[in-house]
Write an enzyme that holds these catalytic residues in place. Sequence first.
Site, PDB file in Angstrom:
ATOM      1  N   ARG A 152       0.680  -1.338   0.057  1.00  0.00           N
ATOM      2  CA  ARG A 152      -0.044  -0.076   0.030  1.00  0.00           C
ATOM      3  C   ARG A 152       0.879   1.269   0.066  1.00  0.00           C
ATOM      4  O   ARG A 152       1.999   1.313   0.101  1.00  0.00           O
ATOM      5  CB  ARG A 152      -0.864   0.215   1.131  1.00  0.00           C
ATOM      6  CG  ARG A 152      -0.148  -0.066   2.489  1.00  0.00           C
ATOM      7  CD  ARG A 152      -0.952   0.468   3.749  1.00  0.00           C
ATOM      8  NE  ARG A 152      -0.293   0.250   4.973  1.00  0.00           N
ATOM      9  CZ  ARG A 152       0.585   1.264   5.441  1.00  0.00           C
ATOM     10  NH1 ARG A 152       1.014   2.330   4.589  1.00  0.00           N
ATOM     11  NH2 ARG A 152       1.211   1.041   6.660  1.00  0.00           N
ATOM     12  N   GLY A 153       0.243   2.404  -0.087  1.00  0.00           N
ATOM     13  CA  GLY A 153       0.904   3.678  -0.016  1.00  0.00           C
ATOM     14  C   GLY A 153       1.243   4.218   1.397  1.00  0.00           C
ATOM     15  O   GLY A 153       0.465   3.589   2.287  1.00  0.00           O
ATOM     16  N   GLY A 154       2.182   4.836   1.691  1.00  0.00           N
ATOM     17  CA  GLY A 154       2.426   5.441   2.978  1.00  0.00           C
ATOM     18  C   GLY A 154       3.599   4.918   3.781  1.00  0.00           C
ATOM     19  O   GLY A 154       4.121   4.170   3.146  1.00  0.00           O
ATOM     20  N   ASP A 155       3.423   5.303   5.169  1.00  0.00           N
ATOM     21  CA  ASP A 155       4.614   4.898   5.997  1.00  0.00           C
ATOM     22  C   ASP A 155       4.221   3.657   6.830  1.00  0.00           C
ATOM     23  O   ASP A 155       3.875   2.668   6.465  1.00  0.00           O
ATOM     24  CB  ASP A 155       5.056   6.107   6.612  1.00  0.00           C
ATOM     25  CG  ASP A 155       6.276   5.941   7.456  1.00  0.00           C
ATOM     26  OD1 ASP A 155       6.660   4.819   7.725  1.00  0.00           O
ATOM     27  OD2 ASP A 155       7.190   6.663   6.806  1.00  0.00           O
ATOM     28  N   THR A 198       1.574   2.139  10.233  1.00  0.00           N
ATOM     29  CA  THR A 198       0.566   2.014  11.055  1.00  0.00           C
ATOM     30  C   THR A 198       0.543   0.969  11.817  1.00  0.00           C
ATOM     31  O   THR A 198       0.874   0.046  11.678  1.00  0.00           O
ATOM     32  CB  THR A 198      -0.656   2.612  10.554  1.00  0.00           C
ATOM     33  OG1 THR A 198      -1.615   3.107  11.470  1.00  0.00           O
ATOM     34  CG2 THR A 198      -1.330   1.662   9.682  1.00  0.00           C
ATOM     35  N   CYS A 200       2.230   6.903  10.408  1.00  0.00           N
ATOM     36  CA  CYS A 200       1.978   7.598   9.268  1.00  0.00           C
ATOM     37  C   CYS A 200       3.162   8.538   8.912  1.00  0.00           C
ATOM     38  O   CYS A 200       3.425   9.241   7.980  1.00  0.00           O
ATOM     39  CB  CYS A 200       0.739   8.501   8.971  1.00  0.00           C
ATOM     40  SG  CYS A 200      -0.824   7.336   9.070  1.00  0.00           S
ATOM     41  N   ILE A 256      -5.591   6.267   5.924  1.00  0.00           N
ATOM     42  CA  ILE A 256      -6.133   5.938   4.646  1.00  0.00           C
ATOM     43  C   ILE A 256      -4.608   5.536   3.845  1.00  0.00           C
ATOM     44  O   ILE A 256      -3.834   6.333   3.697  1.00  0.00           O
ATOM     45  CB  ILE A 256      -6.982   6.734   3.976  1.00  0.00           C
ATOM     46  CG1 ILE A 256      -8.142   7.201   4.876  1.00  0.00           C
ATOM     47  CG2 ILE A 256      -7.275   6.405   2.487  1.00  0.00           C
ATOM     48  CD1 ILE A 256      -8.898   8.103   4.185  1.00  0.00           C
ATOM     49  N   GLY A 257      -4.911   4.397   3.323  1.00  0.00           N
ATOM     50  CA  GLY A 257      -3.442   3.784   2.562  1.00  0.00           C
ATOM     51  C   GLY A 257      -4.023   3.012   1.555  1.00  0.00           C
ATOM     52  O   GLY A 257      -4.840   1.867   1.929  1.00  0.00           O
ATOM     53  N   HIS A 317      -2.732  -1.631  13.578  1.00  0.00           N
ATOM     54  CA  HIS A 317      -4.154  -2.098  13.423  1.00  0.00           C
ATOM     55  C   HIS A 317      -4.186  -3.043  14.926  1.00  0.00           C
ATOM     56  O   HIS A 317      -3.174  -3.860  15.128  1.00  0.00           O
ATOM     57  CB  HIS A 317      -4.298  -3.078  12.306  1.00  0.00           C
ATOM     58  CG  HIS A 317      -4.219  -2.154  11.109  1.00  0.00           C
ATOM     59  ND1 HIS A 317      -4.962  -1.105  10.662  1.00  0.00           N
ATOM     60  CD2 HIS A 317      -3.490  -2.669   9.693  1.00  0.00           C
ATOM     61  CE1 HIS A 317      -4.521  -0.587   9.660  1.00  0.00           C
ATOM     62  NE2 HIS A 317      -3.780  -1.505   8.984  1.00  0.00           N
TER      63      HIS A 317
END
Length: 236
Positions: free
Chosen positions: A97-100, A102, A195, A165-166, A104
Site C-alpha cells: 500500500r501507499g504511505g509509511d 501504522t 504515518c 488511509i492507505g 491495527h
Amino acid sequence: MCEIPSAMKPFSDREEKLLPHKIRAQVKWLGRVGYEECWEVQKDFAKKRAGVEIFDTLLFVEHNPVITLGAGFHQENLLLPSEEYAKRGIEIIRTDRGGDITYHGPDQLVIYPIFDIREHSKDVHEWLRLLEEAVIRTVQRFGIEAHRYPGYTGVWVGQKKIASIGIKVSRWINIHGIALNCNNDMTPFSWIVPCGIVGHPMTSLKLETGRDVTIHEAMREATAAFEEVFHLEFYS
C-alpha cells in the site's frame, strides 16, 4: 494504513448531485482476521472485480495486533527494536500500500473498498478525497467535527488523527483502505510514529465521544456514509 501527503481536493455537494444512478455493491463483515490472510482475501476479490465477476465490495474487518509498513516506510518510525514488538504480541508486515507505518488491532474498524474506481472518480487523488469524505461523514454521525488536514491524507479531529488511509490501485481496482479507531487500545501508537507524522497524536471515537463505540456501531454508520458519498445500493 497511512497514505503519503497529496494535493487536497475538496468533495463538493455539486459533484455529489451529478453522480449517476445508484451503483450496485455488496458489503461483507469478515470478523477478526489475521492481516496476511485478509490481504489474500482482498486480492481474490480484486481479481473477481477486475473480471466483472462481482460488484464493488466493501469489506469490514478487525485485525489481530499488527504493524504494517507501506511503500514509503522509514525505519526510524519504528521506535522499538523489532524483537520488542514480537514480545508484545505484535506482528510487523511489509505491504504494497501507499504511505509509511501504522498499527491495527482489536476494536479498530478496518474498511477495504474493493472498488473499480472508474465508477466513482477520474483519478487516484480524487478517489482518496472521496474515501476521506466517507470517513468524515461516518465520524460526524457520532457528533464529532471531523475534517481533512492540509498536506496529509486521512481524517482528523482538531490536531489529532482519527482515521488513516492507505491504498493500492492496480488496473483501476482498489485494495487496502481505511483504519478507523473505535474502542481500540491507543498505546501501541506510541511505539511508532504513525504515518511518519510527528507531533500529531492519534485519537478514537471512544476518546472523542467519552463512551464505548463498538466496531459494529461504526460499521453501520460507515455503510450509510459510503452509500451517500458513492451513491451505492448495497446488497448482502
